[in-house]
Design a protein around this motif. Sequence first.
Motif, short mmCIF file in Angstrom:
data_model
loop_
_atom_site.label_atom_id
_atom_site.label_comp_id
_atom_site.label_asym_id
_atom_site.label_seq_id
_atom_site.Cartn_x
_atom_site.Cartn_y
_atom_site.Cartn_z
N ASN A 1 13.92 -4.46 7.88
CA ASN A 1 13.07 -5.48 6.91
C ASN A 1 12.54 -5.34 5.90
N VAL A 2 12.80 -6.33 4.95
CA VAL A 2 12.53 -6.01 3.60
C VAL A 2 11.09 -7.30 3.61
N GLY A 3 10.15 -7.19 3.27
CA GLY A 3 9.37 -7.93 3.37
C GLY A 3 8.51 -9.09 4.40
N ASN B 1 6.73 -11.85 -3.22
CA ASN B 1 7.09 -10.41 -3.86
C ASN B 1 8.03 -9.83 -3.11
N HIS B 2 8.58 -10.22 -1.54
CA HIS B 2 10.22 -10.30 -1.85
C HIS B 2 11.16 -10.53 -2.12
N LYS B 3 10.75 -11.55 -2.71
CA LYS B 3 12.10 -12.21 -3.76
C LYS B 3 12.05 -11.49 -4.98
N ARG B 4 11.21 -10.49 -5.62
CA ARG B 4 11.68 -9.35 -6.59
C ARG B 4 13.47 -8.59 -6.46
N VAL B 5 13.30 -8.58 -5.32
CA VAL B 5 14.60 -7.77 -4.65
C VAL B 5 15.73 -8.37 -4.85
N PHE C 1 12.77 -2.10 -5.74
CA PHE C 1 11.95 -3.08 -5.25
C PHE C 1 12.12 -3.01 -3.28
N ILE C 2 13.57 -1.86 -2.91
CA ILE C 2 13.35 -1.66 -1.75
C ILE C 2 12.63 -0.46 -1.10
N PRO C 3 11.95 -0.62 -1.01
CA PRO C 3 10.85 0.26 0.12
C PRO C 3 11.21 1.70 0.12
N GLU C 4 11.40 2.63 -0.29
CA GLU C 4 11.71 3.51 0.68
C GLU C 4 11.04 4.47 2.06
N ARG C 5 10.06 3.92 2.29
CA ARG C 5 8.91 3.70 3.72
C ARG C 5 8.96 2.81 4.06
N SER C 6 7.70 3.02 5.52
CA SER C 6 7.85 1.83 6.14
C SER C 6 6.62 1.90 5.90
N ALA C 7 5.76 0.36 6.01
CA ALA C 7 4.43 0.61 5.48
C ALA C 7 3.51 1.01 6.43
N SER C 8 3.81 0.81 7.96
CA SER C 8 2.92 1.62 8.72
C SER C 8 2.24 3.05 8.53
N LEU C 9 1.67 3.16 8.53
CA LEU C 9 0.33 4.60 8.71
C LEU C 9 0.19 4.98 10.26
N PRO C 10 0.68 6.67 10.39
CA PRO C 10 0.11 6.95 11.29
C PRO C 10 -1.16 6.11 12.12
N ASP C 11 -1.93 6.34 11.33
CA ASP C 11 -3.39 5.16 11.97
C ASP C 11 -3.57 3.72 12.41
N ASN D 1 6.85 -0.09 -1.22
CA ASN D 1 6.56 0.82 0.65
C ASN D 1 5.50 -0.38 0.55
N SER D 2 4.80 -1.52 0.56
CA SER D 2 4.25 -2.73 0.93
C SER D 2 5.09 -3.49 1.62
N LEU D 3 6.50 -3.53 1.93
CA LEU D 3 7.26 -4.75 1.70
C LEU D 3 8.45 -3.70 3.05
N GLY D 4 7.82 -3.04 3.51
CA GLY D 4 8.61 -1.97 4.80
C GLY D 4 8.38 -2.35 5.77
N ASN D 5 8.70 -3.85 6.28
CA ASN D 5 8.57 -3.82 6.79
C ASN D 5 8.88 -4.06 9.09
N TRP D 6 8.80 -2.68 8.63
CA TRP D 6 9.76 -1.78 9.93
C TRP D 6 8.36 -1.09 10.67
N PRO D 7 8.86 -0.52 11.72
CA PRO D 7 8.30 1.00 12.50
C PRO D 7 8.05 2.38 12.15
#
Length: 560
Positions: free
Chosen positions: A292-294, A308-312, A324-334, A343-349
């Motif tokens: 999910n992007v955004g 910002n997701h509308k930039r896609v 503007f398509i994220p290269e990875r999830s926005a979630s970090l291990p911590d 990448n702040s648009l990477g709304n997935w695990p």
Amino acid sequence: GADGREVVEEFSGTYIDPTTGDMEAYFNFDPDEYIGHVHPDIEFDEELRKIEFPRAANEIKEALKSGKINEKQAEERLLRLQKRLDTVEDDLSELGVDWQPSWSSKTNYDIPIEGEPASYNDGNFKPKDKDFDYELYWSFDKSLNLPAHQFRKLGVTTKLNSDHKFGYPVSVSMTPAFWDDDQLLLKSQLKCLSDQTVDYFDVWMFDSHYEKRKDIVPELADRYSLDIKHVPYIPAIHISKKHDCSIFNAAFVYSPSPMNVRLSCWRFVTPTFIETIMSAPRGVNVDFYFLNVGPDYGETTKGLVESNHKRVFDFDREEIDWSFIPERSASLPDGSKILELPNSLGNWPEEFDTDSEIMDAHHGMCGNIAWNREQWIYDLNGTNEVITNASHWEDMDFGNRARLAGHRIIRRTRQMYRLHHMYGSYQHRSNVETDYPYIFNCSRCDWTYNEDFDKMALKLIERRDLGEIEFFEDCVAWVCKHCLLSGPIIKDTGEHPIVQYFNDVEEYNGARSPVIKKYKIGRNLPVLVEKIDKEITLQGKFDVFNDSWENEYYYGGLQL
């Protein structure tokens, strides 16, 4: 030849089998695959049945004796043969066949057929392989000028273009419910398909806005060089609905392609999307991660308006902005989030960033799937057309049933992306009224069905005791006697209601989606496919499909 197979051409030491229409024969023809094979288009008169079926069955028996195939493979081939016999109301035992598995008289089709349909790739796939002559093996329909189908209840006359080729290795199923006057969202999706590294696919567009788009889609098909079958989608009108997940069965019923992939609204795919499907191991399905992007975590953490997701994509152009398509999830291990674009648009695990090995199907799939047609139709009876009229559990229910059937999947990342958006308030989550609205449910069903699981179980019991609804325990479903809305039986057992529902499906119903013949809810899809595959025009398929909603034949017939 004697086994119903005619080899007509040879390319680089490999063969095409025109009777099956699959690419596996092209890449790696294996004669053992055709043990017990019967030509699918044979008209089975009495004399031919007495010759052809015993020959095929005894061929399986001899192959088992000689060790060419094992007992499981023999049972699978006899199962396939029995399916052909059921269409002529015959039985192997009546034809002098002297060996059958013990269950054959009951015709138990819950046993999955490994490797069916034959895959189109064993690792030798060549993108844009120009040596493969599709026109030699997939027939073209030369418009039979059939009369338009009359929908008497709806007062609609529709004439469909019948100049189409049927039978690609992959079909892409689209259900474009969102409407914009310039068709920019649809164009952006079709542009993605036109950029594929391989072109061995067609597009089936089941359109709830067909009347508004019927003059536009042919132009788009020419513009993007795509074979688009544009079909009006008309839901069942003899029952009420809150949702209509039956639409997801349409492509698997209409298209004879061995693999079908869903491309819903607001999904965008990379150029290797089709190639990824065709590279899947034999008999294995593909689940594309729900990427999910955004919305943008950089905005949500600061309480800003989500934009910002509308930039896609934002209806200002016909293509998406891949930068503007994220290269990875926005979630970090911590547990923290990336707050900088894209990448702040990477709304997935985070685990969705890695492709999986082959694994069991499960209820965590989110409907972004490519599935084998034979498995979808014969093992599962497709998407559940009973409970999903009230509950939008289509993806979880399907994944649970696929698990029960022993289906296998691979999960793939960075191939399909879903852009964050708001749902529409009309049918199919459209933002405008559709051509053919649902029949809405009664007020008592509104009172009952509000997704408040704790109260719903008690409400269902109350309404059952009052005689307002009927329980079908073996289907794990209920039907309202007034408006014919149908949904899942929810119980108050202390477990999560969906978990309890899954357990009940496993205990009472099994892998195949239910059929409630009494109210004509939940069609028997193998019966429908047997009929629709005989139609050689799009118009003919359309007529059969829409007749199936209220025709009793499609709720009985071939008993599985």
